[in-house]
Design a protein around this motif. Structure first.
Motif, mmCIF file in Angstrom:
data_model
loop_
_atom_site.group_PDB
_atom_site.id
_atom_site.type_symbol
_atom_site.label_atom_id
_atom_site.label_comp_id
_atom_site.label_asym_id
_atom_site.label_seq_id
_atom_site.Cartn_x
_atom_site.Cartn_y
_atom_site.Cartn_z
ATOM 1 N N ALA A 54 125.149 13.074 56.398
ATOM 2 C CA ALA A 54 125.129 13.518 57.827
ATOM 3 C C ALA A 54 124.297 14.530 57.706
ATOM 4 N N GLU A 55 124.161 15.316 56.793
ATOM 5 C CA GLU A 55 123.327 16.353 56.488
ATOM 6 C C GLU A 55 121.716 15.863 56.312
ATOM 7 N N ARG A 56 121.635 14.706 55.664
ATOM 8 C CA ARG A 56 120.168 14.017 55.431
ATOM 9 C C ARG A 56 119.880 13.616 56.625
ATOM 10 N N GLU A 57 120.575 13.170 57.452
ATOM 11 C CA GLU A 57 120.136 12.311 58.672
ATOM 12 C C GLU A 57 119.912 13.296 59.650
ATOM 13 N N VAL A 58 120.405 14.509 59.970
ATOM 14 C CA VAL A 58 120.258 15.786 60.605
ATOM 15 C C VAL A 58 118.755 16.037 60.331
ATOM 16 N N LEU A 59 118.872 16.519 59.111
ATOM 17 C CA LEU A 59 117.326 17.113 58.618
ATOM 18 C C LEU A 59 116.362 16.083 58.949
ATOM 19 N N THR A 60 116.326 14.741 58.668
ATOM 20 C CA THR A 60 115.712 13.892 58.785
ATOM 21 C C THR A 60 115.023 13.522 60.389
ATOM 22 N N GLU A 61 115.995 13.716 61.015
ATOM 23 C CA GLU A 61 115.690 13.754 62.597
ATOM 24 C C GLU A 61 114.836 14.822 63.086
ATOM 25 N N LEU A 62 115.165 16.219 62.605
ATOM 26 C CA LEU A 62 114.440 17.547 62.766
ATOM 27 C C LEU A 62 112.983 17.167 62.162
ATOM 28 N N GLY A 63 112.817 16.324 61.380
ATOM 29 C CA GLY A 63 111.335 16.270 61.182
ATOM 30 C C GLY A 63 110.690 17.184 60.270
ATOM 31 N N ASN A 64 109.354 17.095 59.767
ATOM 32 C CA ASN A 64 108.508 17.864 59.065
ATOM 33 C C ASN A 64 109.078 19.313 59.404
ATOM 34 N N PRO A 65 109.254 20.289 58.169
ATOM 35 C CA PRO A 65 109.468 21.496 58.528
ATOM 36 C C PRO A 65 108.069 22.250 59.162
ATOM 37 N N ALA A 66 107.013 21.869 58.618
ATOM 38 C CA ALA A 66 105.872 22.346 58.882
ATOM 39 C C ALA A 66 105.555 22.393 60.437
ATOM 40 N N GLN A 67 105.771 21.297 61.086
ATOM 41 C CA GLN A 67 105.800 21.018 62.496
ATOM 42 C C GLN A 67 106.848 21.493 63.338
ATOM 43 N N TYR B 7 97.352 13.785 62.941
ATOM 44 C CA TYR B 7 96.635 13.846 61.491
ATOM 45 C C TYR B 7 96.277 15.189 61.217
ATOM 46 N N TYR B 8 96.893 16.105 61.995
ATOM 47 C CA TYR B 8 96.397 17.312 61.762
ATOM 48 C C TYR B 8 96.695 18.127 60.521
ATOM 49 N N LEU B 9 98.159 17.846 60.020
ATOM 50 C CA LEU B 9 98.461 18.403 58.609
ATOM 51 C C LEU B 9 97.782 17.655 57.579
ATOM 52 N N ALA B 10 97.543 16.411 57.525
ATOM 53 C CA ALA B 10 96.613 15.755 56.693
ATOM 54 C C ALA B 10 95.277 16.118 56.551
ATOM 55 N N TRP B 11 94.622 16.536 57.694
ATOM 56 C CA TRP B 11 93.420 17.087 57.800
ATOM 57 C C TRP B 11 93.515 18.606 57.083
ATOM 58 N N GLU B 12 94.441 19.522 57.291
ATOM 59 C CA GLU B 12 94.423 20.691 57.015
ATOM 60 C C GLU B 12 94.562 20.857 55.469
ATOM 61 N N ARG B 13 95.515 19.898 55.060
ATOM 62 C CA ARG B 13 95.824 19.917 53.665
ATOM 63 C C ARG B 13 94.432 19.511 52.862
ATOM 64 N N LEU B 14 93.643 18.585 53.232
ATOM 65 C CA LEU B 14 92.453 17.935 52.698
ATOM 66 C C LEU B 14 91.337 19.067 52.832
ATOM 67 N N LEU B 15 91.269 19.769 53.864
ATOM 68 C CA LEU B 15 90.268 20.709 53.999
ATOM 69 C C LEU B 15 90.184 21.698 53.111
ATOM 70 N N LYS B 16 91.531 22.454 53.013
ATOM 71 C CA LYS B 16 91.820 23.463 52.173
ATOM 72 C C LYS B 16 91.748 23.218 50.608
ATOM 73 N N LEU B 17 92.058 22.042 50.359
ATOM 74 C CA LEU B 17 91.801 21.504 49.093
ATOM 75 C C LEU B 17 90.373 21.539 48.575
ATOM 76 N N LEU B 18 89.689 21.163 49.367
ATOM 77 C CA LEU B 18 87.999 20.958 49.086
ATOM 78 C C LEU B 18 87.506 22.414 49.161
ATOM 79 N N LEU B 19 87.743 22.909 50.313
ATOM 80 C CA LEU B 19 86.876 24.586 50.106
ATOM 81 C C LEU B 19 87.737 25.185 49.099
#
Length: 316
Positions: free
Chosen positions: A49-62, A79-91
């Protein structure tokens, strides 16, 4: 044992305003517990039940973005989070690397050290702008054309084990590695292109060329090992006693030879010393030697003491 709920809360609260973390933590934990209790009352296992509830709540960053009223819409929420991660990594490393390389090439090709530094900084800024523009453009096109990125779906298994008390930040590690890279590049560079020339216009290395037989390769190896130590420190996120020991060993491995060579008049190129009347005077050369030794000693002692204090603070 840290529960999934604790890990989810820690991941969410990391990106919300500090002033609201207590309020949000209480509210979110109560909501999660109520949802888990409701499922458990229906006969479902508490763990699932705990896993299902947290999965429904979604990505904690969002979820954190919603609590902080921070809109993820520069590119779009998909695509925002993927863009943010890639940009931070490259910069984090590409502009600095290009800037150092361009600066070294300019310094080797000419005799204008200030111009070489300026060229390196300008190149780093240009690369940063180009990376930001093209990465943003690519993600904007991908979103407008609904091109799937085939990225793995978020799950609770991606939650960190617990809050990480990070002493070594990415900025600290990047700055240390950049300075070490400059030092590694300077040792061979000064041999071929220094700012001092003899009467015939030939380059005068600052360090004694005879040191290339043993000592300069040894010092270069110590600096390269120190770069590896910085990477290990960042991966660990904090000072540990083994890292403190390795750091002290590398500090001494660099400082002791430098001090000994300076005190025995073997560090500086004799031709370089003879080029300056002020340095040819024994008292002045001894003063320079003492200054180098004292400065090196103080830097090493500070670095060792600082690492010990931080390790003790973390393990207290």
């Amino acid at each position: 044992m840290t529960t999934l709920t604790d890990r989810y809360l820690a991941a969410t609260l990391r990106s919300v305003p500090a002033a609201r973390r207590g309020e949000i933590a209480t509210e979110l934990r109560a909501s999660i517990e109520d949802m888990i209790e409701g499922r458990s009352a229906g006969g479902q296992d508490t763990t699932s039940a705990e896993r299902e509830v947290l999965t429904e709540l979604g990505n904690p960053a969002q979820l954190a973005a919603r609590y902080a009223d921070r809109r993820l819409q520069l590119i779009g929420p998909t695509y925002y989070l993927a863009w943010e991660r890639l940009l931070k990594l490259l910069l984090s490393f590409v502009p600095a690397t290009v800037g150092v390389v361009v600066g070294l090439v300019e310094a080797t090709a000419g005799d204008n050290a200030g111009g070489a530094i300026g060229a390196g900084i300008a190149s780093a800024l240009q690369v940063a702008v180009q990376i930001s523009f093209w990465v943003t453009l690519v993600f904007a096109v991908l979103e407008r054309t609904n091109t799937p990125l085939c990225l793995p779906e978020w799950s609770v298994d991606q939650l960190p084990e617990g809050p990480v008390d990070r002493q070594i930040t990415l900025t600290d590690a990047a700055a240390a590695i950049a300075w070490l890279t400059l030092a590694i590049a300077y040792l061979p560079w000064q041999h071929f292109q220094s700012w001092v020339f003899d009467d015939e216009g030939r380059n005068l290395p600052i360090l004694d060329p005879a040191l290339w037989s043993i000592w300069l390769p040894f010092l270069l190896a110590v600096l390269v090992a120190t770069v590896a130590l910085e990477v290990a420190k960042y991966r660990a996120g904090r000072w540990t006693w083994p890292l403190v020991a390795v750091n002290a060993l590398l500090d001494l491995a660099f400082a002791v030879p430098v001090a000994w060579l300076m005190l025995t008049d073997r560090l500086l190129n004799p031709d370089f010393v003879q080029r300056f009347e002020w340095l040819r005077q024994a008292d002045h050369l001894d003063a320079v030697a003492n200054l180098v030794v004292v400065g090196t000693t103080l830097v090493v002692l500070w670095d060792i003491v600082d690492s010990v204090v931080k390790a003790r603070r973390h393990n207290a």
